[in-house]
Design a protein around this motif. Structure first.
Motif, PDB file in Angstrom:
ATOM      1  N   ALA A 154       0.848  -1.195   0.000  1.00  0.00           N
ATOM      2  CA  ALA A 154       0.000   0.000   0.000  1.00  0.00           C
ATOM      3  C   ALA A 154       0.879   1.239   0.000  1.00  0.00           C
ATOM      4  O   ALA A 154       0.660   2.180  -0.782  1.00  0.00           O
ATOM      5  CB  ALA A 154      -0.928   0.005   1.212  1.00  0.00           C
ATOM      6  N   LEU A 155       1.873   1.230   0.847  1.00  0.00           N
ATOM      7  CA  LEU A 155       2.803   2.359   0.941  1.00  0.00           C
ATOM      8  C   LEU A 155       3.518   2.586  -0.389  1.00  0.00           C
ATOM      9  O   LEU A 155       3.659   3.726  -0.847  1.00  0.00           O
ATOM     10  CB  LEU A 155       3.818   2.091   2.062  1.00  0.00           C
ATOM     11  N   ILE A 178      -0.085   7.950   2.996  1.00  0.00           N
ATOM     12  CA  ILE A 178       1.280   7.467   3.274  1.00  0.00           C
ATOM     13  C   ILE A 178       1.496   7.355   4.777  1.00  0.00           C
ATOM     14  O   ILE A 178       2.011   6.338   5.274  1.00  0.00           O
ATOM     15  CB  ILE A 178       2.331   8.399   2.612  1.00  0.00           C
ATOM     16  N   ILE A 179       1.069   8.384   5.505  1.00  0.00           N
ATOM     17  CA  ILE A 179       1.228   8.371   6.966  1.00  0.00           C
ATOM     18  C   ILE A 179       0.428   7.219   7.575  1.00  0.00           C
ATOM     19  O   ILE A 179       0.934   6.473   8.426  1.00  0.00           O
ATOM     20  CB  ILE A 179       0.796   9.730   7.573  1.00  0.00           C
ATOM     21  N   ARG A 180      -0.796   7.042   7.123  1.00  0.00           N
ATOM     22  CA  ARG A 180      -1.635   5.959   7.659  1.00  0.00           C
ATOM     23  C   ARG A 180      -1.022   4.593   7.390  1.00  0.00           C
ATOM     24  O   ARG A 180      -0.941   3.738   8.290  1.00  0.00           O
ATOM     25  CB  ARG A 180      -3.045   6.049   7.064  1.00  0.00           C
ATOM     26  N   ALA A 181      -0.556   4.372   6.167  1.00  0.00           N
ATOM     27  CA  ALA A 181       0.050   3.076   5.830  1.00  0.00           C
ATOM     28  C   ALA A 181       1.328   2.852   6.621  1.00  0.00           C
ATOM     29  O   ALA A 181       1.594   1.733   7.080  1.00  0.00           O
ATOM     30  CB  ALA A 181       0.312   2.981   4.334  1.00  0.00           C
ATOM     31  N   ASN A 182       2.115   3.905   6.787  1.00  0.00           N
ATOM     32  CA  ASN A 182       3.341   3.808   7.594  1.00  0.00           C
ATOM     33  C   ASN A 182       3.022   3.446   9.037  1.00  0.00           C
ATOM     34  O   ASN A 182       3.711   2.617   9.630  1.00  0.00           O
ATOM     35  CB  ASN A 182       4.118   5.131   7.550  1.00  0.00           C
ATOM     36  N   ASN A 183       2.001   4.088   9.621  1.00  0.00           N
ATOM     37  CA  ASN A 183       1.629   3.809  11.004  1.00  0.00           C
ATOM     38  C   ASN A 183       1.126   2.385  11.170  1.00  0.00           C
ATOM     39  O   ASN A 183       1.416   1.744  12.179  1.00  0.00           O
ATOM     40  CB  ASN A 183       0.574   4.812  11.491  1.00  0.00           C
TER      41      ASN A 183
END
Length: 186
Positions: A154-155, A178-183
């Motif tokens: 996803a990222l 990007i932030i959500r997938a990283n978290n």
């Protein structure tokens, strides 16, 4: 060669012109989101997409009617029929292959056939570098991966939008994805 030219000019061209004339009302119903009418009975004595496909085989109009029929069935929730018609459609150019494969990904996703959904979303993304459509299906692919718990992929999809399509409508707010997938990736 002469026989082929005669076939094209004396038979196929008039048949194509007639098919285009007949398809006019079906396209009008399609644009109104009257998908069932567009498929079978657009009114005014005109043919629906299914009749165009049957009666004008081999024409560009019949090919286009395959796409319209597939999208109509997709919108009507008849996903297997959508896939059948979209599989037969022969896209040309840069835009229609993306649209075909993306719609097939949607249909397979609705059928919970996630392997094929992923395959067709990937085909949609790789079919063209269209700023709008490629970015749209990259975002859709990223969201698909998130729904499957595959945050790394996803990222990668979201970052591709940021790097390759930053000026697309999907690039404008991609950072939050990007932030959500990283978290979630951890």
């Amino acid at each position: 060669i002469g026989g082929y030219m005669g076939y094209k000019n004396l038979y196929q061209k008039p048949k194509q012109n007639e098919a285009v004339e007949q398809m006019y009302k079906a396209q009008e119903q399609f644009e109104r989101d009257s998908f069932a009418l567009a498929l079978t009975n657009p009114g005014g004595g005109y043919s629906g997409f299914l009749d165009i496909i049957d009666n004008y085989k081999g024409t560009a109009a019949a090919n286009m009617a395959l796409y319209y029929a597939g999208i109509s069935y997709l919108n009507l929730g008849k996903f297997d029929a959508a896939i059948d018609y979209l599989k037969d459609y022969k896209p040309a150019g840069d835009v229609t292959p993306v649209m075909k494969f993306g719609a097939m990904g949607d249909a397979y996703s609705e059928l919970a056939d996630m392997g094929n959904a992923e395959t067709y979303y990937k085909k949609a993304v790789s079919a063209s570098d269209n700023d709008f459509l490629t970015a749209y299906y990259l975002k859709k692919l990223g969201m698909f991966y998130e729904s499957q718990g595959n945050y790394e992929e996803a990222l990668a999809a979201y970052e591709r939008i940021k790097n390759e399509f930053p000026k697309s409508p999907y690039g404008a707010d991609i950072d939050k994805f990007i932030i959500r997938a990283n978290n979630k990736k951890g």
